[in-house]
Every structure is written in structure tokens, then in C-alpha cells.
Design a protein around this motif. Structure first.
Motif, PDB file in Angstrom:
ATOM      1  N   ALA A 239      81.616  16.496   3.851  1.00 31.55           N
ATOM      2  CA  ALA A 239      81.145  15.374   4.663  1.00 31.55           C
ATOM      3  C   ALA A 239      82.200  14.284   4.789  1.00 31.55           C
ATOM      4  CB  ALA A 239      79.867  14.803   4.056  1.00 31.55           C
ATOM      5  N   ALA A 240      83.007  14.113   3.742  1.00 36.85           N
ATOM      6  CA  ALA A 240      84.033  13.077   3.749  1.00 36.85           C
ATOM      7  C   ALA A 240      85.324  13.541   4.419  1.00 36.85           C
ATOM      8  CB  ALA A 240      84.325  12.634   2.311  1.00 36.85           C
ATOM      9  N   GLY A 241      85.392  14.814   4.802  1.00 41.71           N
ATOM     10  CA  GLY A 241      86.619  15.359   5.372  1.00 41.71           C
ATOM     11  C   GLY A 241      87.712  15.539   4.345  1.00 41.71           C
ATOM     12  N   ALA A 242      87.323  15.590   3.076  1.00 45.58           N
ATOM     13  CA  ALA A 242      88.286  15.808   1.999  1.00 45.58           C
ATOM     14  C   ALA A 242      88.567  17.298   1.864  1.00 45.58           C
ATOM     15  CB  ALA A 242      87.745  15.258   0.686  1.00 45.58           C
ATOM     16  N   GLY A 243      89.769  17.648   1.504  1.00 43.32           N
ATOM     17  CA  GLY A 243      90.117  19.051   1.359  1.00 43.32           C
ATOM     18  C   GLY A 243      89.381  19.696   0.204  1.00 43.32           C
ATOM     19  N   VAL A 244      88.726  20.815   0.460  1.00 45.71           N
ATOM     20  CA  VAL A 244      88.022  21.537  -0.590  1.00 45.71           C
ATOM     21  C   VAL A 244      88.077  23.026  -0.294  1.00 45.71           C
ATOM     22  CG1 VAL A 244      85.791  21.251   0.583  1.00 45.71           C
ATOM     23  CG2 VAL A 244      85.843  21.739  -1.873  1.00 45.71           C
ATOM     24  N   THR A 245      88.327  23.828  -1.308  1.00 47.57           N
ATOM     25  CA  THR A 245      88.302  25.282  -1.220  1.00 47.57           C
ATOM     26  C   THR A 245      87.158  25.781  -2.089  1.00 47.57           C
ATOM     27  OG1 THR A 245      90.692  25.400  -0.873  1.00 47.57           O
ATOM     28  CG2 THR A 245      89.596  27.412  -1.620  1.00 47.57           C
ATOM     29  N   ILE A 246      86.349  26.694  -1.543  1.00 50.90           N
ATOM     30  CA  ILE A 246      85.133  27.139  -2.226  1.00 50.90           C
ATOM     31  C   ILE A 246      85.223  28.624  -2.542  1.00 50.90           C
ATOM     32  CG2 ILE A 246      82.622  27.371  -2.047  1.00 50.90           C
ATOM     33  CD1 ILE A 246      82.677  24.973  -0.120  1.00 50.90           C
ATOM     34  N   ASP A 247      84.920  28.981  -3.763  1.00 47.05           N
ATOM     35  CA  ASP A 247      84.870  30.379  -4.208  1.00 47.05           C
ATOM     36  C   ASP A 247      83.410  30.743  -4.447  1.00 47.05           C
ATOM     37  OD1 ASP A 247      85.267  32.887  -5.314  1.00 47.05           O
ATOM     38  OD2 ASP A 247      85.846  32.115  -7.285  1.00 47.05           O
ATOM     39  N   ARG A 248      82.826  31.469  -3.502  1.00 50.21           N
ATOM     40  CA  ARG A 248      81.424  31.869  -3.589  1.00 50.21           C
ATOM     41  C   ARG A 248      81.321  33.341  -3.196  1.00 50.21           C
ATOM     42  NH1 ARG A 248      76.502  29.502  -2.821  1.00 50.21           N
ATOM     43  NH2 ARG A 248      77.457  27.493  -2.354  1.00 50.21           N
ATOM     44  N   PRO A 249      80.698  34.178  -4.027  1.00 53.09           N
ATOM     45  CA  PRO A 249      80.518  35.581  -3.630  1.00 53.09           C
ATOM     46  C   PRO A 249      79.808  35.676  -2.280  1.00 53.09           C
ATOM     47  CG  PRO A 249      79.948  35.272  -5.940  1.00 53.09           C
ATOM     48  CD  PRO A 249      80.167  33.901  -5.367  1.00 53.09           C
ATOM     49  N   ALA A 250      80.262  36.597  -1.437  1.00 52.78           N
ATOM     50  CA  ALA A 250      79.754  36.682  -0.070  1.00 52.78           C
ATOM     51  C   ALA A 250      78.254  36.909  -0.021  1.00 52.78           C
ATOM     52  CB  ALA A 250      80.488  37.796   0.681  1.00 52.78           C
ATOM     53  N   GLU A 251      77.719  37.609  -1.005  1.00 55.16           N
ATOM     54  CA  GLU A 251      76.296  37.946  -0.981  1.00 55.16           C
ATOM     55  C   GLU A 251      75.409  36.854  -1.579  1.00 55.16           C
ATOM     56  OE1 GLU A 251      77.932  39.247  -4.926  1.00 55.16           O
ATOM     57  OE2 GLU A 251      78.595  39.265  -2.830  1.00 55.16           O
ATOM     58  N   ARG A 252      75.982  35.792  -2.118  1.00 57.36           N
ATOM     59  CA  ARG A 252      75.175  34.775  -2.779  1.00 57.36           C
ATOM     60  C   ARG A 252      74.635  33.765  -1.764  1.00 57.36           C
ATOM     61  NH1 ARG A 252      78.000  32.054  -7.663  1.00 57.36           N
ATOM     62  NH2 ARG A 252      77.743  34.194  -8.440  1.00 57.36           N
ATOM     63  N   PRO A 253      73.326  33.492  -1.760  1.00 58.70           N
ATOM     64  CA  PRO A 253      72.752  32.512  -0.828  1.00 58.70           C
ATOM     65  C   PRO A 253      73.369  31.131  -1.015  1.00 58.70           C
ATOM     66  CG  PRO A 253      71.029  33.831  -1.847  1.00 58.70           C
ATOM     67  CD  PRO A 253      72.298  34.155  -2.581  1.00 58.70           C
ATOM     68  N   ALA A 254      73.429  30.383   0.077  1.00 62.59           N
ATOM     69  CA  ALA A 254      74.118  29.097   0.076  1.00 62.59           C
ATOM     70  C   ALA A 254      73.463  28.080  -0.840  1.00 62.59           C
ATOM     71  CB  ALA A 254      74.187  28.546   1.491  1.00 62.59           C
ATOM     72  N   HIS A 255      72.148  28.223  -1.114  1.00 60.08           N
ATOM     73  CA  HIS A 255      71.493  27.223  -1.964  1.00 60.08           C
ATOM     74  C   HIS A 255      71.810  27.421  -3.442  1.00 60.08           C
ATOM     75  CE1 HIS A 255      68.640  30.581  -2.349  1.00 60.08           C
ATOM     76  NE2 HIS A 255      68.230  30.008  -3.472  1.00 60.08           N
ATOM     77  N   LEU A 256      72.387  28.572  -3.791  1.00 68.79           N
ATOM     78  CA  LEU A 256      72.778  28.824  -5.176  1.00 68.79           C
ATOM     79  C   LEU A 256      74.215  28.351  -5.395  1.00 68.79           C
ATOM     80  CD1 LEU A 256      71.195  32.343  -5.738  1.00 68.79           C
ATOM     81  CD2 LEU A 256      70.340  30.119  -6.520  1.00 68.79           C
ATOM     82  N   PRO A 257      74.584  28.051  -6.639  1.00 67.67           N
ATOM     83  CA  PRO A 257      75.893  27.444  -6.876  1.00 67.67           C
ATOM     84  C   PRO A 257      77.061  28.383  -6.592  1.00 67.67           C
ATOM     85  CG  PRO A 257      74.811  27.942  -8.952  1.00 67.67           C
ATOM     86  CD  PRO A 257      73.784  28.142  -7.878  1.00 67.67           C
ATOM     87  N   ALA A 258      78.133  27.805  -6.057  1.00 69.42           N
ATOM     88  CA  ALA A 258      79.400  28.523  -5.980  1.00 69.42           C
ATOM     89  C   ALA A 258      79.917  28.751  -7.399  1.00 69.42           C
ATOM     90  CB  ALA A 258      80.409  27.701  -5.181  1.00 69.42           C
ATOM     91  N   ASP A 259      80.842  29.703  -7.536  1.00 73.70           N
ATOM     92  CA  ASP A 259      81.451  29.924  -8.848  1.00 73.70           C
ATOM     93  C   ASP A 259      82.472  28.837  -9.174  1.00 73.70           C
ATOM     94  OD1 ASP A 259      79.968  32.152  -9.491  1.00 73.70           O
ATOM     95  OD2 ASP A 259      81.468  33.575  -8.764  1.00 73.70           O
TER      96      ASP A 259
END
Length: 288
Positions: free
Chosen positions: A232-252
Motif C-alpha cells: 500500500a505504501a509503494g515500498a519494495g517488498v518480495t514475498i515467498d508464498r507457496p503457489a498453492e497456499r490461499p492468500a489469507h494464510l501467512p507467507a513463509d
């Protein structure tokens, strides 16, 4: 002699500007300011998780002015806690290391650690409630081609048990190295890694700055919240989330890019996830 990674120090030209990302993205809180004469620095203290962020700005000439002039804003020192700062000081002096002692802390420069690129600030451990949206820091990362040699030097310098270290290899991110765990049952450690894959962000950083501190890691129960704030802030962020995991569950894991936090990259992992590459994968809690 070390219990945990309790803080990080950044050398920055503007502490107020650097603090905004820590406060806005991670819920850190200002906790005072002072001056460190030995570093020629003004220091802004932030509480974050159960530890601290120290933002050091030049106060005339000195080590921080030199550091900012040479590299701009960056991770200046890894912060470690000890149950007895006096005992650690005596241990270091017995090894011929007389590090400056100021504001209740030992400030080890490169000449004191004997390890190129590594500065360490050691403080007496404090039991503190967590502040904001991270739970605790547990890692600072040094880039090096001599991961084994640096690990042995760290173990000797701080009286660590050399049987606690864990080897680490990442094909995805292109590095290998060691984790110098302070205790086999805790995540706290100094990570020493060698970027072996050309063209990665880490490898380019290593080519530019050589053996040096690169980033830190913390654990958080609010990993998705922080990722959403960064987006939301336009800050750089890289996310590691298993492809099969629903978005409401936490990223790794996620990584907040240096510009978001005043000049250093911070990795964040969900609770227990770091054990997957720390020698105890059975400790990783399932996401349900």
C-alpha cells in the motif's frame, strides 16, 4: 557467552527519514536519543519486537561520518546480547581485544572482531516485551567467500560452541554458507554466506562492497499485515508464498527492500519457518 541478536545499527544521513519505514511498516516506536562519542554519532533508539533499532547519524567527523560518506545508508553493526557484559569484556580482553565501552555497550569495530566487514555492538541482555509487529530479530548476515574460516573466528571470538553451526545452501537464491547458532535450541545466529550465483542482488552487492554486512532477519506473526502495508505504501517488498497456499494464510517469508527501511534489507519469516534451514526442520509449524 551470547544469548540472542537483540538489535541492529544503521549508519544513516537522516535518522528521522530512516525511522519512518520502521515505524510505519513495522510498528516500531521511538525510545530516546543520545550521542556516542566514540563513533562521532547521534543515536536515535527505536524499540522493535523485543529488541532495538539504533539509527546513527554523523555528529561531526568520525566513524559514522566516514561510513556514510563511503557507502551511504547501510547496516553498520550487528547487535548481540550477553547475560553478563563484564564477563564478555574480560573474555575479549583475554584474547587481546580491548573494544571501546560506551553507554553500557561494547562497540567492536573491524579491527576488534578481526573479521573484514564485521562490526558488532554487544549489550547486556534485557527481558523486554515486544513492541510493534515483529516478534524478535534473530539473524544478521555477513557476505564472505571464506564462510568456514569466518565461522571458526566468530566461535573463538565470542566463546561459541562450534558444534552448533549449521550449513546452509539455497539453490533458489544462489548462496551457501553457515549459521553460527548461539544455542542449538534458539534461532539467534550470525549467518555467513557466499553468493555463488552470478547476477543475483546479493552477488552484485558482494561484488560492489566485498565482505560486508548485508541484511538482518526477524520473526513475525503479522507477516501478511506487513506485506500489505508495504504494498500500500509503494515500498519494495518480495514475498515467498507457496503457489498453492490461499492468500489469507501467512507467507513463509518476505523481504523489505533497503529503501523501505532507511538503507538495509530486512527479511521476515513466519513463526518457526526459519527452522527449515536451521538444522531442525521438524520444528516448522504447518500452515492451516
Amino acid at each position: 557467552m551470547l544469548t540472542r541478536v537483540d538489535r541492529i545499527q544503521l549508519a544513516v544521513p537522516d535518522a528521522e527519514a530512516a525511522a519512518q519505514g520502521w515505524i510505519g511498516l513495522l510498528g516500531a516506536e521511538k525510545a530516546g536519543s543520545d550521542r556516542l562519542q566514540g563513533l562521532g554519532a547521534r543515536r536515535m533508539l527505536l524499540r522493535a519486537g523485543n529488541g532495538w533499532v539504533e539509527l546513527l547519524t554523523p555528529d561531526g567527523t568520525g566513524k559514522i561520518a566516514d561510513a556514510v560518506a563511503a557507502r551511504g545508508p547501510h547496516l553498520y553493526a550487528a547487535g548481540v546480547a550477553t547475560p553478563d557484559i563484564g564477563a564478555l569484556r574480560r573474555h575479549l580482553e583475554a584474547r587481546g581485544v580491548s573494544a571501546p565501552f560506551e553507554a553500557g555497550q561494547l562497540h567492536l569495530d573491524v579491527a576488534d572482531t578481526g573479521i573484514a566487514g564485521l562490526r558488532v555492538v554487544a549489550s547486556e541482555d534485557q527481558a523486554l516485551d515486544a513492541v510493534g509487529d515483529i516478534d524478535f530479530f534473530y539473524e544478521a548476515t555477513l557476505l564472505s567467500k571464506d564462510t568456514g574460516g569466518v565461522t571458526r573466528a566468530l566461535n573463538a571470538l565470542f566463546g561459541l560452541n562450534d558444534s552448533y553451526y549449521t550449513e546452509i545452501v539455497s539453490e533458489l537464491f544462489g548462496y551457501r554458507g553457515t549459521l553460527t547458532l548461539f544455542d542449538e535450541d534458539r534461532l539467534d545466529r550470525l549467518e555467513v554466506i557466499d553468493p555463488v550465483k552470478e547476477g543475483t542482488t546479493m552477488e552484485r552487492y558482494f561484488r560492489k562492497f566485498g565482505q560486508s554486512l548485508y541484511m538482518a532477519f526477524a520473526e513475525t506473526r503479522d507477516i501478511n499485515l506487513i506485506a500489505a502495508r508495504a504494498a500500500a505504501a509503494g515500498a519494495g517488498v518480495t514475498i515467498d508464498r507457496p503457489a498453492e497456499r490461499p492468500a489469507h494464510l501467512p507467507a513463509d517469508q518476505i523481504w523489505l527492500h533497503p529503501k523501505a527501511l532507511g538503507g538495509m534489507m530486512l527479511g521476515l519469516s513466519r513463526p518457526s519457518m526459519a527452522w527449515s534451514w536451521s538444522g531442525r526442520p521438524e520444528r516448522v509449524e504447518a500452515v492451516v
